[in-house]
Write a protein that holds these residues in place. Structure first.
Motif, PDB file in Angstrom:
ATOM      1  N   GLU A  35       0.830  -1.205   0.000  1.00 21.28           N
ATOM      2  CA  GLU A  35       0.000   0.000   0.000  1.00 21.28           C
ATOM      3  C   GLU A  35       0.866   1.257   0.000  1.00 21.28           C
ATOM      4  OE1 GLU A  35      -3.660   1.934   2.601  1.00 21.28           O
ATOM      5  OE2 GLU A  35      -2.948  -0.093   3.000  1.00 21.28           O
ATOM      6  N   ILE A  36       1.947   1.219   0.768  1.00 24.98           N
ATOM      7  CA  ILE A  36       2.837   2.384   0.830  1.00 24.98           C
ATOM      8  C   ILE A  36       3.469   2.667  -0.528  1.00 24.98           C
ATOM      9  CG2 ILE A  36       5.046   3.192   1.765  1.00 24.98           C
ATOM     10  CD1 ILE A  36       4.284   1.752   4.383  1.00 24.98           C
ATOM     11  N   LEU A  37       3.916   1.603  -1.191  1.00 24.55           N
ATOM     12  CA  LEU A  37       4.639   1.777  -2.445  1.00 24.55           C
ATOM     13  C   LEU A  37       3.719   1.811  -3.661  1.00 24.55           C
ATOM     14  CD1 LEU A  37       7.767  -0.507  -1.895  1.00 24.55           C
ATOM     15  CD2 LEU A  37       7.446   1.904  -1.325  1.00 24.55           C
ATOM     16  N   GLY A  38       2.458   1.456  -3.477  1.00 26.54           N
ATOM     17  CA  GLY A  38       1.536   1.459  -4.600  1.00 26.54           C
ATOM     18  C   GLY A  38       1.791   0.331  -5.572  1.00 26.54           C
ATOM     19  N   ILE A  39       2.235  -0.799  -5.054  1.00 25.14           N
ATOM     20  CA  ILE A  39       2.446  -1.973  -5.893  1.00 25.14           C
ATOM     21  C   ILE A  39       1.739  -3.153  -5.252  1.00 25.14           C
ATOM     22  CG2 ILE A  39       4.650  -1.143  -6.790  1.00 25.14           C
ATOM     23  CD1 ILE A  39       6.094  -2.898  -4.811  1.00 25.14           C
ATOM     24  N   SER A  40       1.747  -4.303  -5.899  1.00 23.25           N
ATOM     25  CA  SER A  40       1.034  -5.450  -5.356  1.00 23.25           C
ATOM     26  C   SER A  40       1.876  -6.135  -4.278  1.00 23.25           C
ATOM     27  CB  SER A  40       0.719  -6.452  -6.472  1.00 23.25           C
ATOM     28  OG  SER A  40       1.923  -7.020  -6.946  1.00 23.25           O
ATOM     29  N   ALA A  41       1.187  -6.907  -3.444  1.00 26.48           N
ATOM     30  CA  ALA A  41       1.902  -7.626  -2.391  1.00 26.48           C
ATOM     31  C   ALA A  41       2.843  -8.666  -2.987  1.00 26.48           C
ATOM     32  CB  ALA A  41       0.895  -8.284  -1.447  1.00 26.48           C
ATOM     33  N   SER A  42       2.439  -9.264  -4.096  1.00 26.92           N
ATOM     34  CA  SER A  42       3.329 -10.252  -4.710  1.00 26.92           C
ATOM     35  C   SER A  42       4.598  -9.590  -5.237  1.00 26.92           C
ATOM     36  CB  SER A  42       2.592 -10.989  -5.830  1.00 26.92           C
ATOM     37  OG  SER A  42       2.175 -10.066  -6.822  1.00 26.92           O
ATOM     38  N   ALA A  43       4.447  -8.365  -5.743  1.00 27.02           N
ATOM     39  CA  ALA A  43       5.637  -7.647  -6.196  1.00 27.02           C
ATOM     40  C   ALA A  43       6.550  -7.323  -5.018  1.00 27.02           C
ATOM     41  CB  ALA A  43       5.231  -6.358  -6.914  1.00 27.02           C
ATOM     42  N   VAL A  44       5.943  -6.996  -3.881  1.00 32.45           N
ATOM     43  CA  VAL A  44       6.744  -6.749  -2.679  1.00 32.45           C
ATOM     44  C   VAL A  44       7.535  -7.990  -2.316  1.00 32.45           C
ATOM     45  CG1 VAL A  44       6.619  -6.323  -0.186  1.00 32.45           C
ATOM     46  CG2 VAL A  44       5.240  -4.955  -1.760  1.00 32.45           C
ATOM     47  N   ARG A  45       6.866  -9.123  -2.308  1.00 38.83           N
ATOM     48  CA  ARG A  45       7.559 -10.369  -1.948  1.00 38.83           C
ATOM     49  C   ARG A  45       8.672 -10.678  -2.943  1.00 38.83           C
ATOM     50  NH1 ARG A  45       2.303 -11.655  -0.184  1.00 38.83           N
ATOM     51  NH2 ARG A  45       1.657 -12.425  -2.222  1.00 38.83           N
ATOM     52  N   ALA A  46       8.411 -10.415  -4.228  1.00 38.19           N
ATOM     53  CA  ALA A  46       9.434 -10.700  -5.246  1.00 38.19           C
ATOM     54  C   ALA A  46      10.665  -9.809  -5.041  1.00 38.19           C
ATOM     55  CB  ALA A  46       8.845 -10.477  -6.644  1.00 38.19           C
ATOM     56  N   HIS A  47      10.418  -8.520  -4.812  1.00 35.81           N
ATOM     57  CA  HIS A  47      11.550  -7.600  -4.583  1.00 35.81           C
ATOM     58  C   HIS A  47      12.316  -7.992  -3.318  1.00 35.81           C
ATOM     59  CE1 HIS A  47      11.094  -4.668  -7.758  1.00 35.81           C
ATOM     60  NE2 HIS A  47       9.796  -4.530  -7.493  1.00 35.81           N
ATOM     61  N   ALA A  48      11.570  -8.323  -2.274  1.00 42.32           N
ATOM     62  CA  ALA A  48      12.223  -8.697  -1.018  1.00 42.32           C
ATOM     63  C   ALA A  48      13.051  -9.960  -1.202  1.00 42.32           C
ATOM     64  CB  ALA A  48      11.176  -8.897   0.070  1.00 42.32           C
ATOM     65  N   SER A  49      12.484 -10.898  -1.919  1.00 43.52           N
ATOM     66  CA  SER A  49      13.200 -12.154  -2.132  1.00 43.52           C
ATOM     67  C   SER A  49      14.498 -11.919  -2.906  1.00 43.52           C
ATOM     68  CB  SER A  49      12.286 -13.126  -2.903  1.00 43.52           C
ATOM     69  OG  SER A  49      12.999 -14.300  -3.222  1.00 43.52           O
ATOM     70  N   ARG A  50      14.407 -11.104  -3.931  1.00 43.58           N
ATOM     71  CA  ARG A  50      15.617 -10.828  -4.714  1.00 43.58           C
ATOM     72  C   ARG A  50      16.657 -10.102  -3.854  1.00 43.58           C
ATOM     73  NH1 ARG A  50      12.145 -10.199  -9.316  1.00 43.58           N
ATOM     74  NH2 ARG A  50      11.752  -8.004  -8.869  1.00 43.58           N
ATOM     75  N   GLY A  51      16.190  -9.184  -3.049  1.00 42.04           N
ATOM     76  CA  GLY A  51      17.126  -8.464  -2.199  1.00 42.04           C
ATOM     77  C   GLY A  51      17.815  -9.379  -1.207  1.00 42.04           C
ATOM     78  N   ILE A  52      17.034 -10.252  -0.579  1.00 41.70           N
ATOM     79  CA  ILE A  52      17.617 -11.157   0.410  1.00 41.70           C
ATOM     80  C   ILE A  52      18.558 -12.151  -0.258  1.00 41.70           C
ATOM     81  CG2 ILE A  52      17.040 -13.020   2.013  1.00 41.70           C
ATOM     82  CD1 ILE A  52      14.517 -11.422   2.733  1.00 41.70           C
ATOM     83  N   THR A  53      18.172 -12.614  -1.442  1.00 42.20           N
ATOM     84  CA  THR A  53      19.050 -13.548  -2.173  1.00 42.20           C
ATOM     85  C   THR A  53      20.388 -12.871  -2.488  1.00 42.20           C
ATOM     86  OG1 THR A  53      17.157 -14.654  -3.134  1.00 42.20           O
ATOM     87  CG2 THR A  53      19.270 -14.942  -4.255  1.00 42.20           C
ATOM     88  N   THR A  54      20.305 -11.640  -2.931  1.00 42.98           N
ATOM     89  CA  THR A  54      21.544 -10.900  -3.237  1.00 42.98           C
ATOM     90  C   THR A  54      22.394 -10.747  -1.985  1.00 42.98           C
ATOM     91  OG1 THR A  54      20.390  -9.685  -4.966  1.00 42.98           O
ATOM     92  CG2 THR A  54      22.467  -8.756  -4.171  1.00 42.98           C
ATOM     93  N   LEU A  55      21.749 -10.375  -0.891  1.00 45.17           N
ATOM     94  CA  LEU A  55      22.491 -10.206   0.356  1.00 45.17           C
ATOM     95  C   LEU A  55      23.146 -11.514   0.770  1.00 45.17           C
ATOM     96  CD1 LEU A  55      20.196  -7.977   2.595  1.00 45.17           C
ATOM     97  CD2 LEU A  55      22.367  -7.365   1.562  1.00 45.17           C
ATOM     98  N   ARG A  56      22.390 -12.607   0.640  1.00 43.63           N
ATOM     99  CA  ARG A  56      22.930 -13.902   1.065  1.00 43.63           C
ATOM    100  C   ARG A  56      24.171 -14.252   0.253  1.00 43.63           C
ATOM    101  NH1 ARG A  56      18.697 -16.889   0.282  1.00 43.63           N
ATOM    102  NH2 ARG A  56      17.882 -16.633   2.386  1.00 43.63           N
ATOM    103  N   GLU A  57      24.106 -13.972  -1.049  1.00 43.01           N
ATOM    104  CA  GLU A  57      25.259 -14.266  -1.904  1.00 43.01           C
ATOM    105  C   GLU A  57      26.456 -13.389  -1.531  1.00 43.01           C
ATOM    106  OE1 GLU A  57      22.542 -15.462  -5.804  1.00 43.01           O
ATOM    107  OE2 GLU A  57      23.705 -13.594  -5.779  1.00 43.01           O
TER     108      GLU A  57
END
Lengths: 170, 409
Positions: free
Chosen positions: A136-158
């Motif tokens: 709601e804050i970013l004006g995008i869908s919840a699935s998009a939030v999860r996708a961005h978060a997942s990519r960010g965490i994956t990058t951090l883990r690497e």
């Protein structure tokens, strides 16, 4: 403005530091955080009556800060100049043990993420917002939030592979 | 590992958040909001005026056609040669949208009534002219980018004393210690020095890229060289124009750090007296002080009129006779109006000092006006205040944003 609503000055006095912390975890830079908060407050100053009448003025302002951060970075990025002498990130207040060293590694890698991913991780882990609230804050869908978060965490883990981050949770 | 990393991110964000700044510059917020309000008001006024002009023009055209009259010839706009030669050299930026591949910023110099152009390298980005420095203030310094960028590439061009010849464009070279009260200043040795808050007092490498944590903006004052060639005073408010104002005074070439002097809040203007003995400072709250540069003793003087919201302080100037002047904008609908004041007999009075260039400022339209007091000393309106006359406006173009006026004092 009713008497139960906070005046602009009172709001800034009470919640200004919280806004700056929010901006700081978004930007990772003290000066950019100050600029970001000042820019948003300047914009909201002239229509504070409407902001103060919302259910949560602080949530409204934080949402504005977050959105301004995302649009602001797009507008300003053209003018940023690289420099050979990259200053070391400011160390957090606290001890200098291995714990903070691992902690700073996470902080430094967060700064390398695309700003939308960083914003989502900051909202999720610093502000404890749910994916639906972030959407709601970013004006995008919840699935998009999860996708961005997942990519960010994956990058951090690497990037943090081989770094002991478990001790940073104290 | 997943939960470990989640927890590590959470811990990292919360721990580092404690290093965030803690104070919001409330004065700065109000000042910027007021400036935006004034700008929008001016834009609206100009839009209405333009509409009226167009409507009148159409009316004249219709009447001319209907009565078969011959329209008068068009009036040519003022040309560069109409610019009074007595005005100081000025530099301002313009943007050439037709330059390949994606446009280029040009620096326009108006010297002794003649326009000259300095071209910046293609792709160099927005340019901000910072000021005239060096011996006799003949070296123009500019930076790529606009505040509050953290890095600027600084370049220079030097103009011959008679204004006829320009040197090649060269990167700024620093000599000696890094010291920049304000944008820059020149020591008795002729070297240009810059102030870098991050490296205050430490040596600056002779490089062309300057990294700063603050914008190269805010109030600043030229240096003064006293008897024997010593630098008596340089002073600058380093900060984001409205906040974090810091005043540093440097009183000799060997004073590479400067002395921080507490000031009245959001510093707007500083000026060193002709004898280099007194520094005048003015703040956004109308508060004004004189600082004795020998003792750094501060003396409060009467508040500057018209400065508090919606009005604002434009600048402070010492005239050669040692009198202090201030210029203000009343912040009302006529944003092109500037009032000038002189400190006289312990109070600010409408100024009558002739011929002093007081201030340039950009208008809501992409133009800049250079102002000076009327040479005949006659008030330009009947309000009892002196309204500064405006010289022909300079077209800055759509991307123009900065102007540097060569000091004449």
């Amino acid at each position: 403005m009713s008497s139960s609503q906070p005046s602009f000055d009172a709001f800034v006095a009470a919640r200004g530091s919280a806004l700056l912390r929010h901006a700081y975890v978004l930007t990772g830079d003290r000066h950019l955080a100050e600029d970001l908060v000042q820019e948003v407050l300047t914009h909201l100053y002239r229509r504070w009556d409407k902001v103060a009448a919302t259910t949560s003025p602080e949530a409204y302002v934080k949402t504005s800060v977050t959105r301004q951060f995302l649009s602001w970075r797009r507008r300003r990025s053209y003018a940023e100049r690289p420099t050979d002498a990259v200053p070391e990130p400011r160390a957090a207040q606290g001890d200098s043990s291995d714990t903070s060293a691992g902690d700073d590694a996470v902080w430094r890698q967060l700064a390398t993420l695309p700003h939308r991913q960083r914003a989502i991780l900051a909202l999720r882990f610093y502000d404890d917002q749910s994916d639906a609230q972030i959407a709601e804050i970013l004006g995008i869908s919840a699935s998009a939030v999860r996708a961005h978060a997942s990519r960010g965490i994956t990058t951090l883990r690497e990037q943090l592979a081989g770094t002991d981050v478990s001790g940073a949770m104290s | 590992m997943t939960h470990d990393l989640d927890d590590a991110i959470r811990a990292s964000l919360r721990r580092n958040a404690e290093a965030a700044p803690t104070i919001v510059d409330l004065d700065g917020v109000r000042d910027r909001a007021s400036a935006i309000r004034r700008r929008r008001l001016l834009d609206t006024t100009l839009a209405v005026a333009a509409t009226v002009v167009v409507a009148l023009g159409v009316g004249v055209l219709v009447r001319g056609i209907s009565s078969n009259q011959t329209l008068p010839p068009p009036v040519n706009p003022p040309t560069a040669t109409a610019w009074p030669a007595a005005l100081p050299w000025i530099a301002y930026t313009n943007f050439d949208a037709n330059a390949q591949p994606s446009g280029a910023t040009r620096i326009q110099l108006r010297i002794n009534g003649t326009d000259r152009t300095v071209r910046t390298p293609p792709g160099s980005g927005p340019v901000t002219v910072l000021g005239w420095y060096g011996p006799d203030h003949r070296t123009l310094v500019w930076g790529e980018g606009q505040p509050p960028f953290t890095t600027q590439l600084l370049s220079t061009v030097t103009v011959s004393a008679d204004g006829s010849t320009l040197s090649p464009v060269a990167p700024l070279r620093l000599r000696g210690q890094a010291l920049t009260p304000g944008r820059a200043f020149v020591g008795a040795d002729g070297a240009l020095r810059l102030w870098m808050p991050d490296t205050l007092g430490s040596a600056a490498s002779p490089a062309s890229v300057i990294t700063i944590n603050d914008s190269l903006d805010g109030a600043s004052t030229p240096w003064r060289v006293g008897p024997g060639g010593a630098v008596f005073a340089t002073a600058t408010a380093i900060g984001r124009v409205t906040g974090d104002s810091q005043l540093y005074v440097s009183r000799s070439p060997s004073d590479t750090v400067g002395t921080r002097v507490p000031v009245c809040g959001s510093l707007r203007a500083v000026s060193v007296s002709p004898d280099a003995g007194v520094l005048a400072v003015g703040c956004s709250n109308a508060h004004a002080e004189l600082i004795d540069l020998a003792t750094l003793k501060r003396t409060r003087i009467p508040d500057i009129p018209e400065v508090t919201d919606p009005g604002f302080l434009l600048g402070l100037w010492w005239s050669p006779d040692g009198r202090l002047h201030a210029t203000t904008n009343p912040g009302t609908a006529t944003a092109l109006t500037t009032d000038a004041w002189t400190l006289s007999g312990g109070a600010w009075a409408p100024s009558t000092t002739p011929g002093v260039v007081t201030r340039f400022f950009t208008t809501g339209a992409p133009t800049v006006r250079l102002e000076r007091l009327p040479t005949d000393g006659v008030a330009a309106d009947n309000s009892g205040r002196l309204i500064v006359e405006t010289d022909p406006p300079v077209d800055l173009g759509p991307a123009g944003s900065s102007v540097a006026v060569r000091p004449t004092g």
